[in-house]
Design an enzyme around this catalytic site. Structure first.
Site, PDB file in Angstrom:
ATOM      1  N   GLY A  47      30.495 -43.026 -86.021  1.00  0.00           N
ATOM      2  CA  GLY A  47      30.533 -44.188 -86.379  1.00  0.00           C
ATOM      3  C   GLY A  47      29.656 -44.034 -87.785  1.00  0.00           C
ATOM      4  O   GLY A  47      30.516 -43.119 -88.495  1.00  0.00           O
ATOM      5  N   GLY A  48      28.490 -45.347 -87.693  1.00  0.00           N
ATOM      6  CA  GLY A  48      28.331 -45.572 -89.077  1.00  0.00           C
ATOM      7  C   GLY A  48      27.350 -43.664 -89.757  1.00  0.00           C
ATOM      8  O   GLY A  48      27.329 -43.326 -90.965  1.00  0.00           O
ATOM      9  N   GLY A  88      50.144 -44.197-120.742  1.00  0.00           N
ATOM     10  CA  GLY A  88      48.888 -44.622-120.552  1.00  0.00           C
ATOM     11  C   GLY A  88      48.128 -43.405-119.993  1.00  0.00           C
ATOM     12  O   GLY A  88      46.804 -43.241-119.557  1.00  0.00           O
ATOM     13  N   ALA A  89      49.536 -42.385-119.196  1.00  0.00           N
ATOM     14  CA  ALA A  89      48.597 -41.155-118.381  1.00  0.00           C
ATOM     15  C   ALA A  89      48.217 -40.682-119.133  1.00  0.00           C
ATOM     16  O   ALA A  89      47.119 -39.650-119.247  1.00  0.00           O
ATOM     17  CB  ALA A  89      50.153 -40.299-117.289  1.00  0.00           C
TER      18      ALA A  89
HETATM   19  C1  HXC Z   1      21.793 -39.806 -77.437  1.00  0.00           C
HETATM   20  C2  HXC Z   1      22.788 -38.597 -77.015  1.00  0.00           C
HETATM   21  C3  HXC Z   1      23.505 -39.097 -78.076  1.00  0.00           C
HETATM   22  C4  HXC Z   1      23.414 -40.241 -78.500  1.00  0.00           C
HETATM   23  C5  HXC Z   1      25.081 -37.502 -77.311  1.00  0.00           C
HETATM   24  N1  HXC Z   1      23.235 -37.731 -76.502  1.00  0.00           N
HETATM   25  N2  HXC Z   1      24.914 -38.864 -77.856  1.00  0.00           N
HETATM   26  N3  HXC Z   1      21.354 -39.037 -76.050  1.00  0.00           N
HETATM   27  N4  HXC Z   1      22.054 -40.990 -78.045  1.00  0.00           N
HETATM   28  N5  HXC Z   1      23.935 -41.195 -79.162  1.00  0.00           N
HETATM   29  C6  HXC Z   1      23.439 -36.618 -75.493  1.00  0.00           C
HETATM   30  C7  HXC Z   1      23.405 -36.280 -74.053  1.00  0.00           C
HETATM   31  O1  HXC Z   1      23.195 -37.691 -73.335  1.00  0.00           O
HETATM   32  C8  HXC Z   1      23.713 -34.782 -73.338  1.00  0.00           C
HETATM   33  O2  HXC Z   1      22.586 -34.859 -73.349  1.00  0.00           O
HETATM   34  C9  HXC Z   1      23.312 -34.448 -74.708  1.00  0.00           C
HETATM   35  O3  HXC Z   1      23.206 -35.633 -76.093  1.00  0.00           O
HETATM   36  C10 HXC Z   1      24.906 -33.862 -74.759  1.00  0.00           C
HETATM   37  O4  HXC Z   1      25.932 -34.802 -75.128  1.00  0.00           O
HETATM   38  P1  HXC Z   1      26.845 -34.793 -74.112  1.00  0.00           P
HETATM   39  O5  HXC Z   1      27.885 -35.518 -74.085  1.00  0.00           O
HETATM   40  O6  HXC Z   1      26.997 -33.859 -72.791  1.00  0.00           O
HETATM   41  O7  HXC Z   1      27.622 -33.387 -74.473  1.00  0.00           O
HETATM   42  P2  HXC Z   1      29.317 -33.423 -75.135  1.00  0.00           P
HETATM   43  O8  HXC Z   1      30.205 -33.675 -73.855  1.00  0.00           O
HETATM   44  O9  HXC Z   1      29.633 -32.001 -75.774  1.00  0.00           O
HETATM   45  O10 HXC Z   1      29.294 -35.023 -75.699  1.00  0.00           O
HETATM   46  C11 HXC Z   1      29.424 -35.235 -77.586  1.00  0.00           C
HETATM   47  C12 HXC Z   1      29.712 -36.551 -77.337  1.00  0.00           C
HETATM   48  C13 HXC Z   1      28.768 -37.629 -76.753  1.00  0.00           C
HETATM   49  C14 HXC Z   1      30.967 -35.925 -78.258  1.00  0.00           C
HETATM   50  C15 HXC Z   1      28.481 -36.455 -79.081  1.00  0.00           C
HETATM   51  O11 HXC Z   1      27.692 -36.489 -76.405  1.00  0.00           O
HETATM   52  C16 HXC Z   1      29.341 -38.427 -77.395  1.00  0.00           C
HETATM   53  O12 HXC Z   1      30.373 -39.500 -76.884  1.00  0.00           O
HETATM   54  N6  HXC Z   1      27.982 -39.628 -77.669  1.00  0.00           N
HETATM   55  C17 HXC Z   1      27.422 -40.679 -77.752  1.00  0.00           C
HETATM   56  C18 HXC Z   1      28.281 -40.908 -79.039  1.00  0.00           C
HETATM   57  C19 HXC Z   1      28.475 -42.558 -79.693  1.00  0.00           C
HETATM   58  O13 HXC Z   1      28.752 -43.130 -79.241  1.00  0.00           O
HETATM   59  N7  HXC Z   1      27.084 -42.141 -80.430  1.00  0.00           N
HETATM   60  C20 HXC Z   1      26.737 -43.905 -81.631  1.00  0.00           C
HETATM   61  C21 HXC Z   1      27.602 -43.443 -82.251  1.00  0.00           C
HETATM   62  S1  HXC Z   1      27.375 -45.464 -83.774  1.00  0.00           S
HETATM   63  P3  HXC Z   1      21.398 -34.291 -72.184  1.00  0.00           P
HETATM   64  O14 HXC Z   1      20.093 -34.534 -72.053  1.00  0.00           O
HETATM   65  O15 HXC Z   1      22.090 -34.556 -71.075  1.00  0.00           O
HETATM   66  O16 HXC Z   1      21.345 -33.026 -72.492  1.00  0.00           O
HETATM   67  C22 HXC Z   1      26.390 -44.815 -84.041  1.00  0.00           C
HETATM   68  C23 HXC Z   1      25.218 -45.980 -85.488  1.00  0.00           C
HETATM   69  C24 HXC Z   1      25.730 -45.043 -86.177  1.00  0.00           C
HETATM   70  O17 HXC Z   1      26.021 -43.651 -84.624  1.00  0.00           O
HETATM   71  C25 HXC Z   1      24.618 -46.455 -87.844  1.00  0.00           C
HETATM   72  C26 HXC Z   1      24.250 -46.497 -88.985  1.00  0.00           C
HETATM   73  C27 HXC Z   1      23.610 -47.441 -89.870  1.00  0.00           C
END
Ligand code: HXC
Length: 518
Positions: free
Chosen positions: A173-174, A408-409
């Site tokens: 994402g961002g 130009g290059a």
């Molecule tokens: C809170 C999160 C988290 C998140 C992971 N965790 N991502 N907690 N917010 N965004 C936590 C899980 O709950 C878990 O906690 C631990 O991290 C490990 O995650 P798992 O899923 O068990 O690990 P894995 O299977 O390796 O998968 C990793 C992952 C997946 C691919 C990153 O967790 C995932 O898809 N997370 C969400 C990604 C996402 O969509 N993020 C938002 C992106 S948008 P516990 O307590 O069980 O250990 C964004 C916007 C930014 O970031 C904007 C900027 C302007």
């Protein structure tokens, strides 16, 4: 009287909890089994032994609700501090996936932003290791705001201190915009992905079945999107790349790069360079062979090696002087400058200029890439970035015209009129508006059509044009070339030029900032 042992024990316990990311040995072992270092191991292997001073080890999360009361997120999921690399201070930020997936909460972001602000004050490069699930979902807008602070600090640091990102896990994402705002991105070949929208979102929005290998992995970003500059086989390799990269860079924009001037210049010619130029003008020259002979042994780091291979860029030392090399590669797409090559060169040139790194340009270019896709894709706008980047440079510019220098290059690739300080041409240089055949077809159209034997006339006129224009002497006669030199003389003549240009000073008109085409 001595401090109470209980207090020392408490400190020790808190430290241990943080140092193991609040995890048991099994979680750390699982990470190692995947071939990954922990967030702190990455730092400890990157910096000189024992030199890392951590800041904010005892920070904890700011989540309300979601069962987070009493939950321990050591350091709020990011390790920040200052260490030494080769004795020089660097600021390091390393996201800790073992702490709530390295997710970015408000305190996590504050630590990153403060470290970056301090790096600007101290004039230290920033190394940011990304390994995070992104915005901490439980903190909502507070974590989005945190990203805003990180991005703003990336921008404020741009051109002030070098910024290097390592993508060493998820970067979704961002979140991907922080590395994108930095100067160099390295990505691990395995166990890492970087994207704005993942496969599920793409499927839902467009119906496409996109696989991470097509758009999110190091291989995809290195060769297709151009979002990254280096692919690392693993954490250890990534660390080596960062260390090597830093060995060419100044710590900030007020410093000179770490030149290693030898007390005696090597002034002897290199006859082998003459053999690099194929006798037949139609056989492409391989610019890597020129670079290899031009730079000091072992002092070459190619940047974006797998992207836009028709343009080669990288850092080197020539007789100890740190330079950025920008070179056409005639062995790929005849060395034409296309959209991707323009972006690659322009970004690199702007970086070198921001950090006082002289640029050596190796020119063998038949022109900007022709084609409908290029025109519709905006080759005018993209090619203009190269012109802008060179023309805005205040660092020394040394250019070597090896063979083709058309249209130009030719002007774009560090020509004298764009600001080149010293422009050398080899006797094999062809400096002209276009190639002899194309030119003859246009300017002698009538003579060829009226001739008894048009084919023979065409050949004769091509030769005539070639004699007149396809050599360096007309350009040298008009002062567009500083000197015509043999390939064998190139290395020491370039080295001498770089030495004599070290005192270059340019006074520019005051302005807020220029407007490079985007
Ligand atoms: C809170 C999160 C988290 C998140 C992971 N965790 N991502 N907690 N917010 N965004 C936590 C899980 O709950 C878990 O906690 C631990 O991290 C490990 O995650 P798992 O899923 O068990 O690990 P894995 O299977 O390796 O998968 C990793 C992952 C997946 C691919 C990153 O967790 C995932 O898809 N997370 C969400 C990604 C996402 O969509 N993020 C938002 C992106 S948008 P516990 O307590 O069980 O250990 C964004 C916007 C930014 O970031 C904007 C900027 C302007």
């Amino acid at each position: 009287m001595a401090i109470k042992q209980e207090l020392l024990d408490q400190l020790e316990a808190r430290r241990n909890e943080a140092l193991t990311s609040g995890c048991g040995e099994d979680k750390i072992a699982a990470r190692h089994a995947k071939g990954l270092m922990t967030a702190r191991e990455r730092i400890y292997n990157l910096v000189d032994k024992g030199s890392f001073q951590e800041a904010g080890m005892h920070v904890n999360h700011d989540v309300r609700g979601f069962g987070f009361e009493g939950k321990n997120l050591p350091g709020d999921g990011v390790v920040t501090g200052i260490g030494l690399i080769d004795g020089r201070p660097v600021t390091v930020l390393s996201q800790d996936f073992m702490v709530s997936g390295g997710s970015l909460g408000s305190k996590h972001a504050k630590k990153m932003a403060e470290a970056m602000a301090q790096a600007r004050t101290l004039g230290t490069p920033v190394i940011s290791i990304n390994d995070s699930g992104g915005a901490r979902i439980q903190e909502g807008v507070k974590s989005l705001a945190g990203y805003g602070q990180v991005f703003r600090n990336n921008v404020l640091s741009s051109g002030v201190v070098p910024q290097i990102a390592l993508i060493a896990g998820p970067c979704a994402g961002g979140a991907a915009y922080s590395p994108a705002l930095m100067d160099f991105c390295i990505q691990l070949r395995n166990n890492s992905n970087m994207f704005i929208c993942g496969p599920e979102v793409i499927k839902a929005a467009t119906g496409e079945n996109a696989q991470p290998e097509q758009f999110a992995t190091a291989a995809a970003h290195a060769s297709v999107s151009g979002n990254i500059h280096f692919v690392a086989e693993d954490d250890k390799h990534a660390i080596e790349i960062i260390q090597k990269l830093l060995s060419f860079l100044p710590s900030n924009n007020q410093e000179k790069p770490p030149h290693r001037l030898s007390s005696e210049l090597r002034l002897e010619p290199d006859e082998g360079m003459n053999d690099v130029v194929p006798e037949d003008g139609k056989t492409p020259l391989n610019v890597y062979k020129v670079i290899e002979r031009l730079v000091d042994a072992g002092e070459w780091l190619e940047v974006q090696k797998d992207f836009a291979k028709n343009m080669v860029v990288g850092f080197a030392r020539i007789d100890g002087i740190v330079v950025g090399i920008v070179a056409n590669q005639p062995a790929v797409k005849a060395g034409c400058i296309d959209i991707d090559a323009s972006d690659k060169a322009a970004q690199f040139i702007l970086f070198c200029d921001s950090f006082n790194i002289p640029i050596v340009t190796l020119m063998d270019v038949p022109g900007f890439m022709p084609g409908l896709a290029q025109e519709r894709g905006g080759i005018i706008r993209h090619g203009a970035k190269v012109l802008y980047a060179y023309a805005t440079c205040t660092v020394p510019l040394v250019t070597v015209i090896m063979r083709k220098a058309y249209g130009g290059a030719y002007i774009a690739m560090g020509s004298k009129d764009l600001g080149g300080d010293v422009v050398f041409a080899w006797p094999s240089a062809e400096i002209a508006v276009m190639g002899a055949e194309g030119a003859a077809k246009i300017i002698y159209k009538r003579e060829i059509a009226d001739a008894q034997d048009p084919q023979a006339k065409f050949k004769e006129l091509v030769e005539d044009y070639r004699d007149k224009f396809s050599n360096p002497y007309l350009a040298a006669d008009s002062g567009f070339v500083t000197d015509v030199i043999s390939p064998a003389e190139t290395r020491y003549k370039v080295a001498l030029s770089l030495r004599s240009l070290m005192t270059k000073r340019v006074i520019t008109s005051p302005k807020k900032h220029g407007l490079s085409p985007l």
